[in-house]
Design a protein around this motif. Structure first.
Motif, mmCIF file in Angstrom:
data_model
loop_
_atom_site.group_PDB
_atom_site.id
_atom_site.type_symbol
_atom_site.label_atom_id
_atom_site.label_comp_id
_atom_site.label_asym_id
_atom_site.label_seq_id
_atom_site.Cartn_x
_atom_site.Cartn_y
_atom_site.Cartn_z
ATOM 1 N N ALA A 179 0.594 -1.166 0.048
ATOM 2 C CA ALA A 179 -0.195 -0.347 0.229
ATOM 3 C C ALA A 179 0.891 1.257 -0.160
ATOM 4 O O ALA A 179 0.437 2.355 -0.290
ATOM 5 C CB ALA A 179 -0.961 -0.134 1.427
ATOM 6 N N ASP A 180 2.103 1.582 1.355
ATOM 7 C CA ASP A 180 2.556 2.509 0.829
ATOM 8 C C ASP A 180 3.609 2.234 -0.539
ATOM 9 O O ASP A 180 3.529 3.892 -1.189
ATOM 10 C CB ASP A 180 3.871 2.427 1.763
ATOM 11 N N ALA B 285 0.815 4.441 -3.128
ATOM 12 C CA ALA B 285 0.590 5.302 -3.043
ATOM 13 C C ALA B 285 1.897 6.515 -2.799
ATOM 14 O O ALA B 285 2.031 8.066 -3.300
ATOM 15 C CB ALA B 285 0.771 5.933 -1.511
ATOM 16 N N VAL C 272 -4.559 1.316 -2.216
ATOM 17 C CA VAL C 272 -4.838 2.784 -0.955
ATOM 18 C C VAL C 272 -6.061 2.482 -0.756
ATOM 19 O O VAL C 272 -6.458 2.350 0.321
ATOM 20 C CB VAL C 272 -4.214 3.827 -1.540
ATOM 21 N N HIS D 128 -0.470 4.850 9.266
ATOM 22 C CA HIS D 128 -0.604 4.647 8.010
ATOM 23 C C HIS D 128 -1.605 5.146 6.964
ATOM 24 O O HIS D 128 -1.508 6.007 6.070
ATOM 25 C CB HIS D 128 -0.195 3.943 6.788
ATOM 26 N N TRP E 18 -2.280 7.417 3.101
ATOM 27 C CA TRP E 18 -2.997 6.482 2.660
ATOM 28 C C TRP E 18 -4.409 7.018 1.856
ATOM 29 O O TRP E 18 -5.333 7.325 0.337
ATOM 30 C CB TRP E 18 -3.589 5.075 3.161
ATOM 31 N N ARG F 252 -5.526 7.913 -1.813
ATOM 32 C CA ARG F 252 -6.742 8.159 -2.160
ATOM 33 C C ARG F 252 -7.094 8.794 -3.356
ATOM 34 O O ARG F 252 -7.568 8.971 -4.157
ATOM 35 C CB ARG F 252 -7.519 7.331 -2.021
#
Length: 607
Positions: A388-389, A392, A423, A438, A442, A446
């Protein structure tokens, strides 16, 4: 030159490797001990690359089926004098636990020929050619069979009839009367393992019965879909299970290499590897077609295969089924290819491409399968957080996109949308991921991805969302926007996009092309089965159920006689093209059927 139509093959699987059997009773593809191992039989790619046939000597007609709830194949030959039934399987072993299908697979091909009416003269022809046809092995007679040594393995063919060996092959002709059975088996072992033993008739019969029981136990324990397309969806679920590699949880994109996107063409790739995208979508589809209790194994495999992954670099998009990273592509110049479609390739150069959509594929699957996953493993939680990081951080970069176009990277709309998915799903999973810290980043990512895609992904010229930012070219991958929830299917921009794809990307056969613009590769391709199912799914989500069913039923009309689909369909002839069977195609079938079921249920509620 190999002339067998791709649609004339059926797949056998033990969840370690696969075989393809032609309608005439010839095994024309077999790799052992893994899907991606060098072949023992590869006649589908060159007549001289090995095969094993069992069939009547004279003229016959053929019908085939998979035995109920299994991947055990039965081929019925009707001749002027009698009827022969050939039963083929890759032995799965006899695990009592239906969740461990194939765990004790013995690398054993089972073949039984039974005369059920009159009498039939049967020809047996055995031509092993290990190492993709490079090796003509040394064959010698054993009591009850044939020993073959050559290349990186050794095989024992167990045979109830005496075979005559020449330099090229071992053959026999025998006449069966009603009620008589011939049982054969082919066992593989590595050169550094003990020599395999000949299998007796009773042992072969027991192994076949255990395989039938294993597949039926798995189907009974897992397959709960009860919708309008029950037979097709459940069978597609078994095909996807058959494309999974039991020892690691990896999932191959297809069972073959180098079956072309057009006859005689050069777009011939090796699909016997675990693409993150394809495998994640497979796990997602199994949520519909079967209980995906392999979810934890799959995510454990991905975490291990991507070991030492860091958010600052791009995640490798594919791995070997044992977790291998280096999938260097090479050509096999000694093979002529299916219908002279050359080159034949092993490995796949796409492993070096950056494709940022894979973050969304993995996190989307994790979100769908959250209840099946064990969240106690800190490595897997950390891996998903890192994905996810990465999404992003990297979403604004160009990449090669879902279709792995071998040109300069571009800002593909689909890739951006799937970063949004990454994300968005990570935000929904934040509590399970222990990732509350986080969330601000995120959420910002998004919102920014959504804003940019809506602004730069829409083309006034095309009247639709398009392949890449500031491009007028259509691409069927944008049909995923409503499917993943980026926009509602009935949003005016989405409806316009669905209509544009249906009008301008649909071929004369009623199926959908991926795109129609130049992609920098030599040659062309057929209409794409997955994209057609995406159109059906998007139409169902938009409430256009009748149109969705029409598109869906056009697509399933190309399923072969045993329920299998390749990657593409040639628009003029209706012939199946590309690697086979193709996980993507069966994924699309399952998800489109599910969406149509939901739309029909919604119609009934409204009525």
């Amino acid at each position: 030159m190999t002339t067998t139509a791709i649609a004339d093959y059926a797949m056998l699987s033990d969840r370690h490797s696969a075989a393809l059997v032609a309608k005439d009773g010839t095994i024309e593809w077999l790799c052992m001990p893994r899907f991606d191992s060098p072949s023992i039989f590869a006649a589908m790619l060159d007549d001289d690359a090995g095969s094993w046939s069992i069939r009547p000597s004279g003229p016959y007609t053929v019908s085939r089926r998979y035995m109920d709830a299994t991947l055990v194949l039965q081929t019925m030959f009707e001749t002027g004098t009698g009827t022969l039934v050939l039963t083929d399987a890759l032995a799965t072993g006899a695990d009592a636990d239906p969740h461990r299908l194939g765990a004790s697979a013995p690398h054993l091909v089972l073949r039984s020929a039974t005369c059920v009416r009159g009498s039939v003269e049967v020809d047996v022809r055995y031509r092993p050619r290990p190492e993709y046809g490079l090796v003509t092995p040394l064959m010698s007679v054993l009591d009850g069979g044939i020993r073959s040594r050559g290349g990186c393995g050794q095989t024992i063919l167990s045979s109830p009839v005496d075979l005559v060996i020449t330099r090229e092959e071992a053959t026999a002709t025998v006449t069966l009367a009603a009620g008589e059975v011939l049982r054969f088996a082919l066992r593989w072992a590595a050169l550094d393992e003990p020599e395999p033993q000949v299998c007796g008739t009773e042992e072969i019969a027991a192994a076949l019965e255990a395989t039938l029981t294993s597949w039926r136990s798995w189907s009974k324990a897992h397959q709960r879909y009860e919708g309008h397309y029950l037979g097709l969806v459940r069978h597609s679920g078994r095909i996807l299970q058959g494309l999974s590699y039991q020892p690691t949880g990896a999932i191959v994109a297809a069972a073959t290499t180098s079956l072309p996107e057009e006859p005689g063409g050069k777009r011939n790739w090796d699909y016997r590897y675990a693409w993150i995208r394809d495998a994640s979508f497979t796990m997602d589809a199994l949520w519909v077609a079967a209980c995906p209790d392999e979810a934890s194994e799959f995510f454990s495999f991905m975490t291990t295969a991507a070991a030492a992954y860091e958010p600052g670099r791009t995640l490798q998009i594919m791995f070997g089924i044992g977790g291998e990273r280096d999938l260097t592509e090479r050509e096999l110049p000694h093979l002529r290819g299916w219908r002279n479609s050359w080159p034949v390739r092993t490995g796949n150069a796409a492993w070096r491409q950056p494709q940022i959509d894979v973050y969304g594929a993995l996190l989307g699957a994790a979100y769908r399968l959250a209840d099946q996953l064990s969240w106690a493993d800190s490595d897997e939680r950390g891996f998903l957080v890192a994905l996810a990081d990465a999404a992003a951080h990297q979403w604004s970069r160009p990449d090669h996109g879902i279709w792995e176009i071998r040109g300069d990277p571009r800002h593909y709309v689909y890739s951006k949308v799937m970063c949004w998915v990454a994300v968005d799903r990570a935000i929904a999973l934040a509590d399970r991921l222990d990732a509350a810290g986080h969330l601000p980043r995120w959420c910002r990512a998004r919102d920014e991805i959504r804003r940019v895609v809506l602004a730069d992904g829409w083309s006034e010229e095309a009247g639709a969302f398009t392949q890449a930012f500031h491009s007028p070219d259509l691409d069927a991958s944008v049909l995923m926007m409503p499917i993943v929830g980026f926009l509602p299917a009935d949003d005016p921009r989405m409806l316009a996009t669905i209509d544009a794809v249906a009008k301008r990307l649909t071929g004369e056969n009623g199926l959908v092309y991926r795109y129609r613009n130049e992609d920098g590769l030599e040659g062309g391709e057929g209409t794409f089965v997955l994209c057609t199912f995406w159109l059906a799914q998007a139409l169902a989500l938009a409430g256009r159920v009748a149109q969705a069913r029409e598109v869906f039923e056009t697509a399933i009309s190309y399923v072969n006689d045993v329920g299998l689909l390749a990657e593409e369909i040639e628009p003029g002839t209706g012939e199946q093209l590309g690697n086979f069977p193709q996980a993507f195609s069966h994924i699309g079938l399952i998800n489109a059927a599910w969406a149509i079921d939901g739309a029909l249920a919604e119609e009934q509620i409204l009525c």
